[in-house]
Design an enzyme around this catalytic site. Structure first.
Site: not given
Lengths: 312, 314
Positions: B171, B225
Site C-alpha cells: 500500500t 490488512g
C-alpha cells in the site's frame, strides 16, 4: 458469568403505526438470543441468531424490509465480530440473499479475509451454497413506497436521515466471551454502492473480550467519522461505565459532526446499556431471566422471560 | 504565526527485495517532494496528500493504481481513503476497477456526495458519471504483478503464508499538516496478490487504513490488512497520542499490540497536531520519506534515517 444479550432495531424516527411491530420484533430477537446463551451457547451464536431474526422480520431495515437504493434494489451491509481473538467478518453491498449476517460469519470462519464486497461477496455466497433469492423477495410495500416518494422532485433529502436504519445485537456468554453483530439495508435512495458504518469494523460494531462489545445505529456517515463503536470502548477502557461511555460518545458525535444515533453496549463484566441521541430506538435486553425493552427515551418495560414467552 | 508544514509518505511495509529497494526510495522521495511543493505554496494538507499519493499510484514499483497486484480472477481491484482532519469528513472507495487514481476518486466521494464510502460496481458507475477516464486493466498491470500472481496460483499460497514470508507488495500513503494547522491522511492500494474477488482490506476502512483529526494527528497504515482492521490501527495510535504519548511511542505501542494480540505486522506514518512526526514498522522494511523545515529524511531498513538538506525553492 451471567449471560446478557442486548438488541436494537434501529435509532431514528419510528412512526406510531410501526411501534408495536418494532417492540415485538426486538423482544423476539432478544429472547431468541437469550435462549442460546441460557443453554450454554456462545455469544457469537446468540448475536447471529438475534440479528437473523430481525433480518427475517420485514419491520426492520435489514434483510427483508431493507430500504432501496436509487435504482430500486436492495444492497446490504453486515458485520460480526468475536471478542475473543478480534476475528471478524463483514460484507458490503451484497444482494439477493436473505441473511447477510450469516454470510458475514462465513467470511470470518471460511476465509482469511475480513470484508467482501459487491459481486465478490455474492460469488462467495454461491461458493458456500447460500441460496440466491430474487431481489423482490426482500422488498416490502413500505420500502418501495418510501423509495418512490423520495424520487419526487419536492422530497426533502433530510427526511431520509431520520428513518431508522440497521439492526444489531451484542452479548456476553457464560464463559465471558463477548460478540457483536450489525446488519442493514442502508440509506433509502442511496447511490448504488454506498457503504455505511455497518460493514466497517470499529464504526458499525466492535467486540473485545478485554473491554466489551458494541453495535451502533443512526446516521452512518457520522458514525464512521468518529469510529463510534471503537470510541465507546476507549472510554470504557479509561474506566467509564457503559452508559457514560455511550452518552459521551454520542454527544461528541452530535457536537463534532452533527450526527445522531444509538448504541447498545455490553461490558466484559456483564454491565449493559442502550442509549440514543435520536428520539427513538427500539431495543430489548435479557439478563437474569428478565426481559426489558423500550422505544422512547426513558421508556422501560420489564417482564420475566417466562411471561414474555407465554404471551408470544 | 502559522504552523510549520510537514508531509510524510510511505510506499508499503513488507520485505522489499533489493531489486526494488532503489526504485522504492526514489519513488517515496519523488512523491514527498511533489506533495510538499503544495504545502510550501500555502496549499492545504488535503491537496498535498492527494498529490503525494497520486505520484505513488502512478509509480509502478508500488502496489497501488499502476502496478497494483491481481486478485484471484487476475483482475485489478483498488481501494483508497482520504480524510480531512478539520471536519472529519472522509472519502473512501473499495474494489473500484479501471481507473488510474483511486485517491482522487476518494476525494470526489468526499466532495461530491453526502457519503463516506462507495464500493464496486456503484463506484465505477459514479466514476463514469464524473467523467473519470476508464483505463484498460492491461495498462494498470505490470509484468511483475502478473508473474507474481501466476506463481501464487501455481503454489496456492494462502494469504497468511504470503505475509509470513513477507512476499507481499503493499500500500502507499501520506499524512500532512499545513500552514493553517489542518491535518489530512490518504492511503491507496491494490491489496494482496491472489486475494478473493471483492476482498477489502484496511485501506478504505476509516480508523484502520487511515485517520485524521486536527485535535490529535493523522495516520496512514500499511501491512497485513486483516490485522490492521482487527485493532483499528490508525485510530488506536491517535488514542495513545490523546493519552500523551509521542507519535513514535504511540506507533510502537500500537504495532507491538498488533503483533502480540493478532500476530500481524505492518508500518505506519504519523504526524501530530504540533508537527512532530514518525515512520515506524515491524516488517523487514518500509520505504518512507518526510519533509519538514527544509530537511528531507527517508529510509528503508529498520533504524535507518538518511537526511538531505533541500535547496530552498525560489
Amino acid at each position: 458469568m451471567k449471560p446478557v444479550v442486548v438488541v436494537h432495531g434501529g435509532a431514528g424516527r419510528i412512526f406510531k403505526d410501526r411501534e408495536e411491530g418494532a417492540r415485538s420484533g426486538v423482544t423476539r430477537a432478544a429472547l431468541k438470543g437469550y435462549s442460546i446463551l441460557k443453554q450454554g451457547g456462545n455469544a457469537l451464536d446468540a448475536v447471529e441468531e438475534a440479528v437473523t431474526s430481525m433480518e427475517d422480520d420485514p419491520h426492520f431495515n435489514a434483510g427483508c424490509g431493507s430500504v432501496l437504493n436509487e435504482k430500486g434494489e436492495v444492497e446490504m451491509d453486515a458485520i460480526i465480530m468475536d471478542g475473543k481473538n478480534l476475528a471478524s467478518g463483514a460484507v458490503s453491498a451484497v444482494k439477493c440473499i436473505a441473511n447477510p449476517i450469516k454470510l458475514a460469519r462465513l467470511v470470518m470462519e471460511k476465509t482469511e479475509h475480513m470484508l467482501l464486497t459487491d459481486h465478490g461477496a455474492n460469488l462467495f455466497a454461491k461458493a458456500m451454497g447460500v441460496p440466491e433469492i430474487p431481489g423482490e423477495k426482500l422488498i416490502t410495500e413500505r420500502s418501495r413506497e418510501r423509495w418512490s416518494k423520495n424520487l419526487e422532485p419536492d422530497s426533502n433529502p433530510h427526511e431520509f436521515k431520520k428513518d431508522p436504519g440497521t439492526v444489531g445485537a451484542v452479548a456476553i456468554d457464560n464463559e465471558g466471551n463477548v460478540a457483536c453483530a450489525t446488519s442493514t439495508g442502508g440509506l433509502t435512495n442511496k447511490l448504488v454502492g454506498r457503504v455505511g458504518d455497518s460493514a466497517c469494523i470499529g464504526s458499525g460494531g466492535y467486540a473485545d473480550n478485554h473491554v466489551g462489545a458494541i453495535s451502533t445505529t443512526g446516521h452512518g456517515e457520522s458514525m464512521m467519522k468518529v469510529v463510534l463503536a471503537r470510541l465507546i470502548l476507549y472510554h470504557m477502557e479509561q474506566g467509564m461505565s457503559p452508559v457514560d461511555a455511550a452518552d459521551t460518545a454520542l454527544n461528541y458525535m452530535k457536537t463534532r459532526v452533527g450526527g445522531l444515533g444509538g448504541v447498545i453496549v455490553v461490558s466484559n463484566s456483564g454491565g449493559w446499556a442502550a442509549r440514543f441521541s435520536t428520539k427513538q430506538m427500539s431495543w430489548a435486553t435479557v439478563k437474569d431471566d428478565q426481559l426489558q425493552y423500550g422505544i422512547y427515551t426513558g421508556e422501560i418495560h420489564t417482564s420475566s422471560v417466562a411471561e414474555a414467552l407465554e404471551s408470544k | 504565526m502559522g504552523t510549520k508544514p510537514v508531509l510524510v509518505v510511505h510506499g508499503g511495509a513488507w520485505a522489499i527485495p533489493d531489486e526494488f529497494a532503489e526504485r522504492s526510495i526514489l519513488g517515496v522521495k519523488n512523491a514527498v517532494k511533489n506533495g510538499f511543493a503544495v504545502l510550501e505554496m500555502g496549499g492545504s494538507s488535503m491537496k498535498a496528500v492527494e498529490i503525494a499519493v497520486r505520484a505513488l499510484e502512478d509509480d509502478t514499483v508500488f502496489d497501488a493504481g499502476h502496478g497494483a497486484v491481481l486478485n484471484a480472477d487476475g483482475y485489478v481491484e483498488l481501494d483508497a481513503i482520504i480524510m480531512n482532519g478539520k471536519t472529519l469528513a472522509a472519502g473512501a472507495v473499495s474494489c473500484i476497477r479501471n481507473i488510474s487514481n483511486p485517491v482522487t476518486f476518494a476525494c470526489s466521494v468526499l466532495e461530491k456526495t453526502p457519503y463516506v464510502m462507495l464500493t464496486g460496481t456503484g463506484s465505477n458507475q459514479f466514476a463514469e458519471k464524473l467523467g473519470i477516464p476508464q483505463v484498460p486493466v492491461e495498462e494498470l498491470v505490470t509484468d511483475h504483478a502478473k508473474a507474481e500472481w501466476e506463481q501464487y496460483r501455481k503454489y496456492k499460497q494462502t494469504v497468511k503464508s504470503l505475509f509470513n514470508t513477507e512476499l507481499v507488495h503493499d500500500t502507499v500513503g501520506a499524512v500532512a499538516i499545513d500552514c493553517e494547522g489542518n491535518m489530512a491522511c490518504a492511503t491507496s492500494t491494490g491489496g494482496i496478490t491472489n486475494k478473493m474477488v471483492g476482498r477489502v482490506g484496511d485501506t478504505p476502512v476509516i480508523g484502520s487504513g487511515g485517520y485524521a483529526d486536527n485535535l490529535v494527528g493523522a495516520v496512514s497504515a500499511t501491512g497485513h490488512g486483516e490485522s490492521i482492521m482487527k485493532v483499528t490501527l490508525a485510530r488506536l495510535i491517535l488514542f495513545h497520542m490523546e493519552q500523551g504519548k509521542t507519535p513514535e511511542e504511540a506507533a510502537d505501542s500500537a504495532l507491538h499490540y498488533m503483533e502480540k494480540r493478532v500476530h500481524g505486522r505492518g508500518g505506519v506514518i504519523v504526524v501530530s497536531k504540533t508537527g512532530e512526526w514518525t515512520a515506524r514498522f515491524t516488517t523487514k522494511r518500509m520505504a518512507w520519506a518526510g519533509i519538514k523545515e527544509g530537511v528531507l529524511m527517508y529510509g528503508l531498513n529498520p533504524g535507518e534515517t538518511i537526511q538531505e538538506i533541500l535547496k530552498p525553492s525560489k
